[in-house]
Design a protein around this motif. Sequence first.
Motif, PDB file in Angstrom:
ATOM      1  N   GLY A  89       0.819  -1.211   0.000  1.00  0.00           N
ATOM      2  CA  GLY A  89       0.000   0.000   0.000  1.00  0.00           C
ATOM      3  C   GLY A  89       0.849   1.257   0.000  1.00  0.00           C
ATOM      4  N   GLY A  90       0.370   2.286  -0.660  1.00  0.00           N
ATOM      5  CA  GLY A  90       1.097   3.551  -0.672  1.00  0.00           C
ATOM      6  C   GLY A  90       2.330   3.556  -1.551  1.00  0.00           C
ATOM      7  N   THR A  91       2.504   2.503  -2.347  1.00  0.00           N
ATOM      8  CA  THR A  91       3.629   2.464  -3.284  1.00  0.00           C
ATOM      9  C   THR A  91       3.165   3.037  -4.611  1.00  0.00           C
ATOM     10  OG1 THR A  91       3.095   0.275  -4.133  1.00  0.00           O
ATOM     11  CG2 THR A  91       4.561   0.362  -2.224  1.00  0.00           C
ATOM     12  N   GLU A  92       4.093   3.208  -5.515  1.00  0.00           N
ATOM     13  CA  GLU A  92       3.737   3.627  -6.866  1.00  0.00           C
ATOM     14  C   GLU A  92       4.208   2.570  -7.864  1.00  0.00           C
ATOM     15  OE1 GLU A  92       4.681   7.731  -7.614  1.00  0.00           O
ATOM     16  OE2 GLU A  92       3.836   8.314  -5.685  1.00  0.00           O
ATOM     17  N   LEU A  93       4.041   1.311  -7.453  1.00  0.00           N
ATOM     18  CA  LEU A  93       4.418   0.191  -8.303  1.00  0.00           C
ATOM     19  C   LEU A  93       3.735   0.300  -9.659  1.00  0.00           C
ATOM     20  CD1 LEU A  93       4.143  -2.767  -5.778  1.00  0.00           C
ATOM     21  CD2 LEU A  93       6.211  -2.100  -6.999  1.00  0.00           C
ATOM     22  N   GLN A  94       4.498   0.035 -10.705  1.00  0.00           N
ATOM     23  CA  GLN A  94       3.946  -0.003 -12.056  1.00  0.00           C
ATOM     24  C   GLN A  94       3.628  -1.442 -12.448  1.00  0.00           C
ATOM     25  OE1 GLN A  94       3.381   2.994 -13.793  1.00  0.00           O
ATOM     26  NE2 GLN A  94       3.844   3.696 -11.729  1.00  0.00           N
ATOM     27  N   THR A  95       4.505  -2.364 -12.016  1.00  0.00           N
ATOM     28  CA  THR A  95       4.282  -3.777 -12.306  1.00  0.00           C
ATOM     29  C   THR A  95       4.477  -4.600 -11.041  1.00  0.00           C
ATOM     30  OG1 THR A  95       6.570  -4.162 -12.986  1.00  0.00           O
ATOM     31  CG2 THR A  95       5.006  -3.581 -14.722  1.00  0.00           C
ATOM     32  N   PHE A  96       3.618  -5.598 -10.930  1.00  0.00           N
ATOM     33  CA  PHE A  96       3.615  -6.503  -9.788  1.00  0.00           C
ATOM     34  C   PHE A  96       3.504  -7.894 -10.378  1.00  0.00           C
ATOM     35  CE2 PHE A  96       1.463  -8.712  -6.255  1.00  0.00           C
ATOM     36  CZ  PHE A  96       2.202  -8.259  -5.170  1.00  0.00           C
ATOM     37  N   THR A  97       4.610  -8.635 -10.359  1.00  0.00           N
ATOM     38  CA  THR A  97       4.648  -9.958 -10.984  1.00  0.00           C
ATOM     39  C   THR A  97       4.594 -11.027  -9.907  1.00  0.00           C
ATOM     40  OG1 THR A  97       5.958  -9.072 -12.807  1.00  0.00           O
ATOM     41  CG2 THR A  97       5.957 -11.471 -12.520  1.00  0.00           C
ATOM     42  N   VAL A  98       3.666 -11.970 -10.073  1.00  0.00           N
ATOM     43  CA  VAL A  98       3.533 -13.087  -9.139  1.00  0.00           C
ATOM     44  C   VAL A  98       3.807 -14.356  -9.938  1.00  0.00           C
ATOM     45  CG1 VAL A  98       2.053 -14.228  -7.439  1.00  0.00           C
ATOM     46  CG2 VAL A  98       1.723 -11.798  -7.930  1.00  0.00           C
ATOM     47  N   GLU A  99       4.828 -15.086  -9.543  1.00  0.00           N
ATOM     48  CA  GLU A  99       5.240 -16.269 -10.307  1.00  0.00           C
ATOM     49  C   GLU A  99       4.475 -17.535  -9.942  1.00  0.00           C
ATOM     50  OE1 GLU A  99       9.464 -16.161  -9.484  1.00  0.00           O
ATOM     51  OE2 GLU A  99       9.841 -15.061 -11.356  1.00  0.00           O
ATOM     52  N   ALA A 100       3.721 -17.523  -8.853  1.00  0.00           N
ATOM     53  CA  ALA A 100       3.025 -18.721  -8.374  1.00  0.00           C
ATOM     54  C   ALA A 100       1.863 -19.106  -9.280  1.00  0.00           C
ATOM     55  CB  ALA A 100       2.517 -18.493  -6.958  1.00  0.00           C
ATOM     56  N   GLN A 101       1.745 -20.403  -9.567  1.00  0.00           N
ATOM     57  CA  GLN A 101       0.610 -20.919 -10.332  1.00  0.00           C
ATOM     58  C   GLN A 101      -0.684 -20.808  -9.508  1.00  0.00           C
ATOM     59  OE1 GLN A 101       0.651 -22.106 -13.526  1.00  0.00           O
ATOM     60  NE2 GLN A 101       2.837 -21.744 -13.737  1.00  0.00           N
ATOM     61  N   THR A 102      -0.563 -21.062  -8.212  1.00  0.00           N
ATOM     62  CA  THR A 102      -1.704 -20.943  -7.298  1.00  0.00           C
ATOM     63  C   THR A 102      -1.646 -19.578  -6.639  1.00  0.00           C
ATOM     64  OG1 THR A 102      -1.644 -23.319  -6.861  1.00  0.00           O
ATOM     65  CG2 THR A 102      -2.805 -21.934  -5.245  1.00  0.00           C
ATOM     66  N   PRO A 103      -2.725 -18.803  -6.711  1.00  0.00           N
ATOM     67  CA  PRO A 103      -2.709 -17.456  -6.133  1.00  0.00           C
ATOM     68  C   PRO A 103      -2.396 -17.480  -4.636  1.00  0.00           C
ATOM     69  CG  PRO A 103      -4.658 -17.775  -7.505  1.00  0.00           C
ATOM     70  CD  PRO A 103      -4.005 -19.108  -7.362  1.00  0.00           C
ATOM     71  N   PRO A 104      -1.395 -16.716  -4.198  1.00  0.00           N
ATOM     72  CA  PRO A 104      -1.108 -16.632  -2.766  1.00  0.00           C
ATOM     73  C   PRO A 104      -2.302 -16.024  -2.022  1.00  0.00           C
ATOM     74  CG  PRO A 104       0.690 -15.676  -4.054  1.00  0.00           C
ATOM     75  CD  PRO A 104      -0.453 -15.935  -4.995  1.00  0.00           C
ATOM     76  N   ALA A 105      -2.517 -16.474  -0.808  1.00  0.00           N
ATOM     77  CA  ALA A 105      -3.588 -15.909   0.014  1.00  0.00           C
ATOM     78  C   ALA A 105      -3.177 -14.523   0.481  1.00  0.00           C
ATOM     79  CB  ALA A 105      -3.842 -16.808   1.221  1.00  0.00           C
ATOM     80  N   PHE A 106      -4.137 -13.620   0.523  1.00  0.00           N
ATOM     81  CA  PHE A 106      -3.863 -12.316   1.114  1.00  0.00           C
ATOM     82  C   PHE A 106      -5.154 -11.710   1.610  1.00  0.00           C
ATOM     83  CE2 PHE A 106      -4.827 -10.861  -3.203  1.00  0.00           C
ATOM     84  CZ  PHE A 106      -5.554  -9.708  -2.975  1.00  0.00           C
ATOM     85  N   GLU A 107      -4.983 -10.830   2.582  1.00  0.00           N
ATOM     86  CA  GLU A 107      -6.133 -10.133   3.113  1.00  0.00           C
ATOM     87  C   GLU A 107      -6.476  -8.980   2.182  1.00  0.00           C
ATOM     88  OE1 GLU A 107      -5.795  -9.213   7.335  1.00  0.00           O
ATOM     89  OE2 GLU A 107      -4.232 -10.736   7.445  1.00  0.00           O
ATOM     90  N   GLU A 108      -7.693  -8.558   2.227  1.00  0.00           N
ATOM     91  CA  GLU A 108      -8.167  -7.447   1.411  1.00  0.00           C
ATOM     92  C   GLU A 108      -7.249  -6.239   1.545  1.00  0.00           C
ATOM     93  OE1 GLU A 108     -12.172  -4.758   1.428  1.00  0.00           O
ATOM     94  OE2 GLU A 108     -12.289  -6.808   2.159  1.00  0.00           O
ATOM     95  N   GLY A 109      -7.075  -5.513   0.471  1.00  0.00           N
ATOM     96  CA  GLY A 109      -6.320  -4.267   0.533  1.00  0.00           C
ATOM     97  C   GLY A 109      -4.829  -4.403   0.309  1.00  0.00           C
ATOM     98  N   LEU A 110      -4.425  -5.226  -0.605  1.00  0.00           N
ATOM     99  CA  LEU A 110      -3.012  -5.457  -0.880  1.00  0.00           C
ATOM    100  C   LEU A 110      -2.254  -4.182  -1.247  1.00  0.00           C
ATOM    101  CD1 LEU A 110      -0.813  -7.633  -1.202  1.00  0.00           C
ATOM    102  CD2 LEU A 110      -1.571  -7.928  -3.550  1.00  0.00           C
TER     103      LEU A 110
END
Length: 184
Positions: free
Chosen positions: A124-145
């Motif tokens: 949160g609060g970053t200015e990320l342009q790209t966010f790459t997730v290499e996992a085939q299965t979506p990692p669990a996360f709480e709302e509001g990544l």
Amino acid sequence: KCIGDQAFAFSDSLRSIVIPNSVTSIGKSAFARCTNLQSVVIPNSVTSIKWGTFSSCYNLQSVVIPNSVTSIGTFAFNDCANLQNVVIPNSVTSIGAFAFAYCRKLQSIVIPNSVTNIGIGAFGGTELQTFTVEAQTPPAFEEGLFESIVSNVVPTIYVPAASVEKYKAAEGWKYYADKIQPIK
């Protein structure tokens, strides 16, 4: 062997740190608010980056996280406003809440396939342009990544091509369905 909780916190004179291999544990907030710290090398002997270890190190630009680290704790790099480059190794399985929140110069990040859990507001609060997730299965996360009280910038999220639909349907990830694309 151990750097204690808050051991170097508020040490404005620290500019760079190379932690020796003899260190196996770094305590909570050990380097918090070392405002002039610019670079850190963490040895392969360390297995976790704990709560707030490097939080509010405003001038931290780069950090080397070794393959021995399995968890990045809550607030670990929170408010490292000048952090531009971080590589999360394939040994990390969890990223804590607000771990990289307010790292405003962080433009892209790769989440390795080993990560199974990401805490609330981790980016949160970053200015990320790209966010790459290499996992085939979506990692669990709480709302509001990506959300924060300042901005709600959501980067393009790249995932394995075979898993795009899985991510778009997964809890949490489905809120970002319009941003999810296959890794190029």
